[in-house]
Design a protein around this motif. Structure first.
Motif, PDB file in Angstrom:
ATOM      1  N   GLY A 205       0.849  -1.336  -0.162  1.00  0.00           N
ATOM      2  CA  GLY A 205      -0.042  -0.086   0.224  1.00  0.00           C
ATOM      3  C   GLY A 205       0.932   1.443   0.093  1.00  0.00           C
ATOM      4  N   ALA A 206       2.037   1.374   0.437  1.00  0.00           N
ATOM      5  CA  ALA A 206       2.959   2.424   0.340  1.00  0.00           C
ATOM      6  C   ALA A 206       2.997   3.095  -0.923  1.00  0.00           C
ATOM      7  CB  ALA A 206       4.327   2.059   1.106  1.00  0.00           C
ATOM      8  N   LYS A 207       3.415   2.375  -1.712  1.00  0.00           N
ATOM      9  CA  LYS A 207       3.809   2.847  -3.247  1.00  0.00           C
ATOM     10  C   LYS A 207       2.665   3.436  -4.022  1.00  0.00           C
ATOM     11  CE  LYS A 207       7.853  -0.070  -4.172  1.00  0.00           C
ATOM     12  NZ  LYS A 207       8.367  -1.135  -5.428  1.00  0.00           N
ATOM     13  N   GLY A 208       1.246   3.001  -3.280  1.00  0.00           N
ATOM     14  CA  GLY A 208       0.151   3.990  -3.855  1.00  0.00           C
ATOM     15  C   GLY A 208       0.062   4.993  -3.092  1.00  0.00           C
ATOM     16  N   LEU A 209       0.755   5.731  -2.394  1.00  0.00           N
ATOM     17  CA  LEU A 209       0.580   7.071  -1.656  1.00  0.00           C
ATOM     18  C   LEU A 209       0.997   8.378  -2.439  1.00  0.00           C
ATOM     19  CD1 LEU A 209       1.480   6.021   1.970  1.00  0.00           C
ATOM     20  CD2 LEU A 209      -0.796   6.336   1.304  1.00  0.00           C
ATOM     21  N   PRO A 210       0.401   9.221  -2.329  1.00  0.00           N
ATOM     22  CA  PRO A 210       1.013  10.429  -3.185  1.00  0.00           C
ATOM     23  C   PRO A 210       2.113  10.667  -2.430  1.00  0.00           C
ATOM     24  CG  PRO A 210      -1.142  10.970  -1.980  1.00  0.00           C
ATOM     25  CD  PRO A 210      -0.965   9.513  -1.960  1.00  0.00           C
ATOM     26  N   PRO A 211       3.024  11.735  -3.297  1.00  0.00           N
ATOM     27  CA  PRO A 211       4.322  12.098  -2.450  1.00  0.00           C
ATOM     28  C   PRO A 211       4.544  12.627  -0.958  1.00  0.00           C
ATOM     29  CG  PRO A 211       4.312  12.734  -4.664  1.00  0.00           C
ATOM     30  CD  PRO A 211       2.913  12.160  -4.397  1.00  0.00           C
ATOM     31  N   ARG A 212       3.550  13.270  -0.640  1.00  0.00           N
ATOM     32  CA  ARG A 212       3.403  13.956   0.651  1.00  0.00           C
ATOM     33  C   ARG A 212       3.039  12.853   1.698  1.00  0.00           C
ATOM     34  NH1 ARG A 212       6.236  18.368   2.245  1.00  0.00           N
ATOM     35  NH2 ARG A 212       5.499  19.474   0.404  1.00  0.00           N
ATOM     36  N   THR A 287      10.567  20.211   1.630  1.00  0.00           N
ATOM     37  CA  THR A 287      10.184  21.002   0.455  1.00  0.00           C
ATOM     38  C   THR A 287       9.588  19.838  -0.860  1.00  0.00           C
ATOM     39  OG1 THR A 287      12.599  20.651  -0.502  1.00  0.00           O
ATOM     40  CG2 THR A 287      12.052  22.279   0.899  1.00  0.00           C
ATOM     41  N   GLU A 288       9.247  20.080  -1.720  1.00  0.00           N
ATOM     42  CA  GLU A 288       8.865  19.341  -2.854  1.00  0.00           C
ATOM     43  C   GLU A 288      10.038  18.808  -3.224  1.00  0.00           C
ATOM     44  OE1 GLU A 288       5.760  18.702  -4.171  1.00  0.00           O
ATOM     45  OE2 GLU A 288       4.715  19.987  -2.566  1.00  0.00           O
ATOM     46  N   ARG A 289      11.183  19.264  -3.412  1.00  0.00           N
ATOM     47  CA  ARG A 289      12.290  18.500  -4.078  1.00  0.00           C
ATOM     48  C   ARG A 289      12.778  17.547  -2.990  1.00  0.00           C
ATOM     49  NH1 ARG A 289      17.509  22.052  -3.973  1.00  0.00           N
ATOM     50  NH2 ARG A 289      17.224  21.928  -1.789  1.00  0.00           N
ATOM     51  N   ASP A 290      12.442  17.646  -1.730  1.00  0.00           N
ATOM     52  CA  ASP A 290      12.978  16.411  -0.803  1.00  0.00           C
ATOM     53  C   ASP A 290      11.753  15.416  -0.542  1.00  0.00           C
ATOM     54  OD1 ASP A 290      15.321  17.520  -0.161  1.00  0.00           O
ATOM     55  OD2 ASP A 290      14.467  18.856   1.305  1.00  0.00           O
ATOM     56  N   LEU A 291      10.647  15.348  -1.341  1.00  0.00           N
ATOM     57  CA  LEU A 291       9.829  14.304  -1.320  1.00  0.00           C
ATOM     58  C   LEU A 291      10.236  13.024  -1.801  1.00  0.00           C
ATOM     59  CD1 LEU A 291       6.564  16.166  -1.675  1.00  0.00           C
ATOM     60  CD2 LEU A 291       7.571  15.656   0.383  1.00  0.00           C
ATOM     61  N   PRO A 292       9.685  11.985  -1.406  1.00  0.00           N
ATOM     62  CA  PRO A 292      10.335  10.678  -2.087  1.00  0.00           C
ATOM     63  C   PRO A 292       9.513  10.684  -3.383  1.00  0.00           C
ATOM     64  CG  PRO A 292       8.856  10.186  -0.309  1.00  0.00           C
ATOM     65  CD  PRO A 292       9.012  11.609  -0.109  1.00  0.00           C
ATOM     66  N   ARG A 293      10.376  10.280  -4.307  1.00  0.00           N
ATOM     67  CA  ARG A 293       9.882  10.014  -5.691  1.00  0.00           C
ATOM     68  C   ARG A 293       9.927   8.486  -6.132  1.00  0.00           C
ATOM     69  NH1 ARG A 293       6.454  14.329  -6.652  1.00  0.00           N
ATOM     70  NH2 ARG A 293       7.508  16.370  -5.688  1.00  0.00           N
ATOM     71  N   LEU A 294       9.142   7.788  -6.776  1.00  0.00           N
ATOM     72  CA  LEU A 294       9.318   6.394  -7.085  1.00  0.00           C
ATOM     73  C   LEU A 294       9.805   6.307  -8.642  1.00  0.00           C
ATOM     74  CD1 LEU A 294       6.054   4.807  -5.319  1.00  0.00           C
ATOM     75  CD2 LEU A 294       8.568   5.122  -4.744  1.00  0.00           C
ATOM     76  N   GLU A 295      10.749   5.703  -8.622  1.00  0.00           N
ATOM     77  CA  GLU A 295      11.276   5.559 -10.283  1.00  0.00           C
ATOM     78  C   GLU A 295      10.330   4.355 -10.916  1.00  0.00           C
ATOM     79  OE1 GLU A 295      15.436   5.212 -10.573  1.00  0.00           O
ATOM     80  OE2 GLU A 295      15.804   6.869  -9.305  1.00  0.00           O
ATOM     81  N   ARG A 296       9.757   4.665 -11.729  1.00  0.00           N
ATOM     82  CA  ARG A 296       9.074   3.684 -12.457  1.00  0.00           C
ATOM     83  C   ARG A 296       9.747   2.789 -13.657  1.00  0.00           C
ATOM     84  NH1 ARG A 296       5.009   3.488  -8.986  1.00  0.00           N
ATOM     85  NH2 ARG A 296       4.032   5.559  -8.903  1.00  0.00           N
ATOM     86  N   ALA A 297      10.143   1.639 -13.567  1.00  0.00           N
ATOM     87  CA  ALA A 297      10.703   0.988 -14.594  1.00  0.00           C
ATOM     88  C   ALA A 297      10.353   0.960 -15.933  1.00  0.00           C
ATOM     89  CB  ALA A 297      10.358  -0.562 -14.178  1.00  0.00           C
ATOM     90  N   ALA A 298      11.199   1.283 -16.634  1.00  0.00           N
ATOM     91  CA  ALA A 298      10.883   1.412 -18.228  1.00  0.00           C
ATOM     92  C   ALA A 298       9.990   0.373 -18.960  1.00  0.00           C
ATOM     93  CB  ALA A 298      12.382   1.469 -18.957  1.00  0.00           C
ATOM     94  N   ARG A 299       8.875   0.670 -19.433  1.00  0.00           N
ATOM     95  CA  ARG A 299       8.066  -0.294 -19.863  1.00  0.00           C
ATOM     96  C   ARG A 299       8.617  -0.836 -21.312  1.00  0.00           C
ATOM     97  NH1 ARG A 299       2.856  -1.080 -18.176  1.00  0.00           N
ATOM     98  NH2 ARG A 299       2.080   0.446 -16.425  1.00  0.00           N
ATOM     99  N   HIS A 300       8.492  -2.195 -21.474  1.00  0.00           N
ATOM    100  CA  HIS A 300       9.260  -2.658 -22.772  1.00  0.00           C
ATOM    101  C   HIS A 300       8.244  -3.092 -23.659  1.00  0.00           C
ATOM    102  CE1 HIS A 300      13.063  -3.279 -20.967  1.00  0.00           C
ATOM    103  NE2 HIS A 300      12.672  -3.970 -19.979  1.00  0.00           N
ATOM    104  N   ALA A 301       8.239  -2.972 -24.778  1.00  0.00           N
ATOM    105  CA  ALA A 301       7.158  -3.151 -25.967  1.00  0.00           C
ATOM    106  C   ALA A 301       6.443  -4.285 -25.579  1.00  0.00           C
ATOM    107  CB  ALA A 301       7.932  -3.233 -27.445  1.00  0.00           C
TER     108      ALA A 301
END
Length: 374
Positions: A205-212, A287-301
């Motif tokens: 459930g954590a990864k579904g949370l918005p950044p803040r 700050t907005e810059r310090d919020l965690p951002r999830l890196e999304r894996a590149a989608r393959h064809a």
């Protein structure tokens, strides 16, 4: 006869005798339900005529036990060895060879209930107590009833092993089991390292949370880890994941706000109000810059025919599993089906190159798989 091993000489004598046996039964007891740092708190070892309980808290050196596990002349019988082997690797660097896993054997025999208690009841008519399944094995001294419970886990395991071996031989599946046991020998600890900064992201459930909100959950998770470590408690015994996620979504500013979070029990809100609100305040100050951002894996064809291939493989797997009286996932798991669908082998040699596929699965399903892929 049961014995409690808490001295080096007694351990050495036990292992010397055990290494003269053709096979021994092994089990471990941990305390992840109770303690912050899980570890092995008891080792059980049974031969045909003796059961011993080894106390790793009293023994500084368990190398003789490790040598027994590594002895290819002695078969080691476990029931569901997966976690035992991973924790033995993590805590001691011990590796086991020549295994027989009664849980895997029962699955391949088509048993509908594969718990140790159910199997002992069916094959040997032995009733196994269950009341200490979640006991705190870090306790010392361990009460007699817990010692008796631990001893029972391996005392009858060799007889169960023999019964399951006979059943697999009747079904012509003994070689299947041998291949699966060989795979189990390769299991190693793969858990997160201690102090892992990204542990909060593995909570469902954590990864579904918005950044803040995710930043808030990160603060709350760190706070809970510190408390759990200090008090040597399993983290969920401090406060569960669901209340922390709910606080993260609500972003409360005052004690009254905590009281409106239905997932947060009132007792926990009162006990931890200051810590919870301080964690929220720290996250809100970022700050907005310090919020965690999830890196999304590149989608393959997308392979447009991949799902169709998986569905065809799944259909034939289900049909053959029903004919053999096996759970479909035991005959061939979805991960293996997807690996085959992705590799698209043209013949049995190509199928054998797919790491997830066992030799026995090629014998049973190989030609049908290749036809499904065509």
């Amino acid at each position: 006869m049961d014995s409690y091993i808490a001295a080096p000489q007694a351990l050495a004598e036990l292992i010397t005798a055990a290494r003269r046996e053709p096979r021994v039964a092994v089990d471990t007891e941990a305390a992840s339900f109770h303690r912050y740092r899980d570890r092995i708190y008891l080792l059980q070892l049974s031969t045909r005529d003796r059961t011993a309980l080894i106390d790793p808290l009293a023994l500084a050196d368990l190398a003789p036990f490790g040598a027994l596990l590594a002895d290819a002349q002695v078969e080691k019988v476990f029931h569901d060895a997966d976690y035992d082997l991973r924790v033995l690797d993590r805590d001691y660097g011990f590796r086991a060879v020549r295994l027989f896993d009664t849980r895997i054997a029962a699955q391949l025999a088509g048993e509908p209930a594969i718990g140790l208690a159910a199997l002992l009841d069916k094959y040997l008519g032995i009733k196994l107590a269950k009341e200490h399944q979640k006991a705190d094995w870090s306790l010392r001294p361990l009460p007699p009833e817990m010692l008796a419970y631990a001893a029972a886990d391996t005392r009858h395991l060799l007889d169960l092993r023999d019964a399951l071996e006979r059943r697999l031989h009747e079904l012509g599946r003994l070689a299947w089991a041998g291949e699966e046991f060989g795979r189990v020998e390769g299991l190693r600890w793969t858990g997160a390292p201690e102090g892992d900064a990204d542990g909060y992201l593995r909570v469902k459930g954590a990864k579904g949370l918005p950044p803040r909100a995710l930043a808030t959950f990160r603060e709350l998770h760190r706070w809970r880890e510190r408390v759990a470590e200090r008090e040597d408690k399993a983290p969920f015994r401090v406060i569960g994941n669901d209340p922390l996620l709910a606080v993260s979504r609500a972003l409360p500013l005052a004690p009254a706000d905590l009281g409106r979070i239905k997932e947060l029990p009132a007792s926990l809100a009162r006990r931890h109000a200051t810590a919870l609100l301080e964690a929220v305040a720290r996250a809100l100050a970022l700050t907005e810059r310090d919020l965690p951002r999830l890196e999304r894996a590149a989608r393959h064809a997308k392979d447009p025919d991949f799902d169709a291939r998986v569905d065809r493989l799944k259909a034939l797997r289900n049909r053959v599993a029903a004919e053999l009286g096996l759970e479909p996932g035991v005959l061939c798991g979805r991960t293996t089906l997807e690996a085959v669908a992705r590799a698209r082998p043209k013949d049995r040699a190509g199928l054998a190159q797919v790491w997830e596929v066992r030799r026995w699965q090629i014998d049973v399903l190989g030609d049908a798989m290749l036809e499904a892929l065509r």
